[in-house]
Design an enzyme around this catalytic site. Sequence first.
Site, PDB file in Angstrom:
ATOM      1  NE  ARG A 149      -3.641  -2.201   2.705  1.00 44.30           N
ATOM      2  CZ  ARG A 149      -3.398  -3.362   3.304  1.00 44.30           C
ATOM      3  NH1 ARG A 149      -2.216  -3.570   3.868  1.00 44.30           N
ATOM      4  NH2 ARG A 149      -4.328  -4.300   3.355  1.00 44.30           N
ATOM      5  CE  LYS A 173      -6.406  -0.804   4.790  1.00 47.31           C
ATOM      6  NZ  LYS A 173      -7.698  -0.976   4.089  1.00 47.31           N
ATOM      7  CG  HIS A 244      -5.141   1.098  -4.419  1.00 49.92           C
ATOM      8  ND1 HIS A 244      -4.578   0.861  -3.172  1.00 49.92           N
ATOM      9  CD2 HIS A 244      -6.183   0.236  -4.519  1.00 49.92           C
ATOM     10  CE1 HIS A 244      -5.258  -0.085  -2.565  1.00 49.92           C
ATOM     11  NE2 HIS A 244      -6.222  -0.483  -3.347  1.00 49.92           N
ATOM     12  NE  ARG A 247      -3.390  -3.205  -1.708  1.00 52.16           N
ATOM     13  CZ  ARG A 247      -2.920  -4.071  -0.822  1.00 52.16           C
ATOM     14  NH1 ARG A 247      -1.621  -4.330  -0.801  1.00 52.16           N
ATOM     15  NH2 ARG A 247      -3.715  -4.686   0.024  1.00 52.16           N
ATOM     16  CG  HIS A 270      -6.629  -8.326   0.417  1.00 53.39           C
ATOM     17  ND1 HIS A 270      -6.749  -8.735  -0.890  1.00 53.39           N
ATOM     18  CD2 HIS A 270      -6.451  -6.984   0.368  1.00 53.39           C
ATOM     19  CE1 HIS A 270      -6.639  -7.696  -1.693  1.00 53.39           C
ATOM     20  NE2 HIS A 270      -6.465  -6.625  -0.957  1.00 53.39           N
ATOM     21  CE1 TYR A 279      -6.168  -6.965  -7.781  1.00 48.51           C
ATOM     22  CE2 TYR A 279      -6.444  -8.211  -5.753  1.00 48.51           C
ATOM     23  CZ  TYR A 279      -6.091  -7.047  -6.405  1.00 48.51           C
ATOM     24  OH  TYR A 279      -5.671  -5.971  -5.683  1.00 48.51           O
TER      25      TYR A 279
END
Length: 299
Positions: A149, A173, A244, A247, A270, A279
Amino acid sequence: MDNILNSFLQYLQKELFYSKHTISAYKNDLGVFARFLGNYDSNIGKDINNIDHNTIRHFLGREFELERSSKTIARRLASLKSFFKYLKAFELIKMDPTLNIKTPKVEKYIPDFVQLKKINQLMNLPDVKTIKGARDKTILEIFYATGIRLSELVSLNIGSIDHRENILKVLGKGKKERIIPFGMTAKSAMEDYLKMQGRSWESNPGLPLFTSNGKKRISKRTIQERLSKYLQIVLGSRKGASPHTLRHTFGTHLLDNDADIRSIQELLGHSSISSTQIYTKVNPQKLKKIYNKAHPHAK
């Protein structure tokens, strides 16, 4: 109400380790709700227990009337659910008014990505004879090589890189640490950039890997502005011209080359496989190839 909101935001920061960006989103959503309450019923602010099921429904109805997107409304409801769950857990309210309120269905869009045939063109755009150009190329290479990120890339220090094992360490995160490998192309770009700065892998490990003028850590905005210029050239428009997109390109190209989706989930950081499954929608021809190979009645 203001005191309760501030306590909740501090809880998100100090107990759940949410990022500044996430906390800012919560603050904005709850601020919108607080302003709604002022117009809806000024007495509610005097006792938060006065907020009931109908109050939440009227708030969501107002958001629909203002033609907010389903994504925005879903996010605001999620913020409210977290807020009232916190209040209930700390016995600040008797009943959670958001229980049994369904989240509006959000359309999942196929992400933008750079086609494989245009990757070399993208990487050759920065002028590597200049220190800014060398930095930009290195940033592009790391984004594409690791799928990290923007906030994770900005936080990289020299010590975040294990140049012997070709892996880097990021804090994602929720303060979750993960290890990501990278290839020789990205490593070579990093070494060239460090050399132009008069630094090396032996330099102070606490120094930021990417800097702007004055040797200060590079800002998110600077990266966004610099990369947008390059991405617009290869994409042909401003749509998707953001970090992004690289990514998404990382995840898409891994899947195209038969990488396991669970491994991609781990590399991207994730928390849910559903975030990674987007994806699978990018390349229908790839899915068709897998189907024809695997299904007994495909032929």
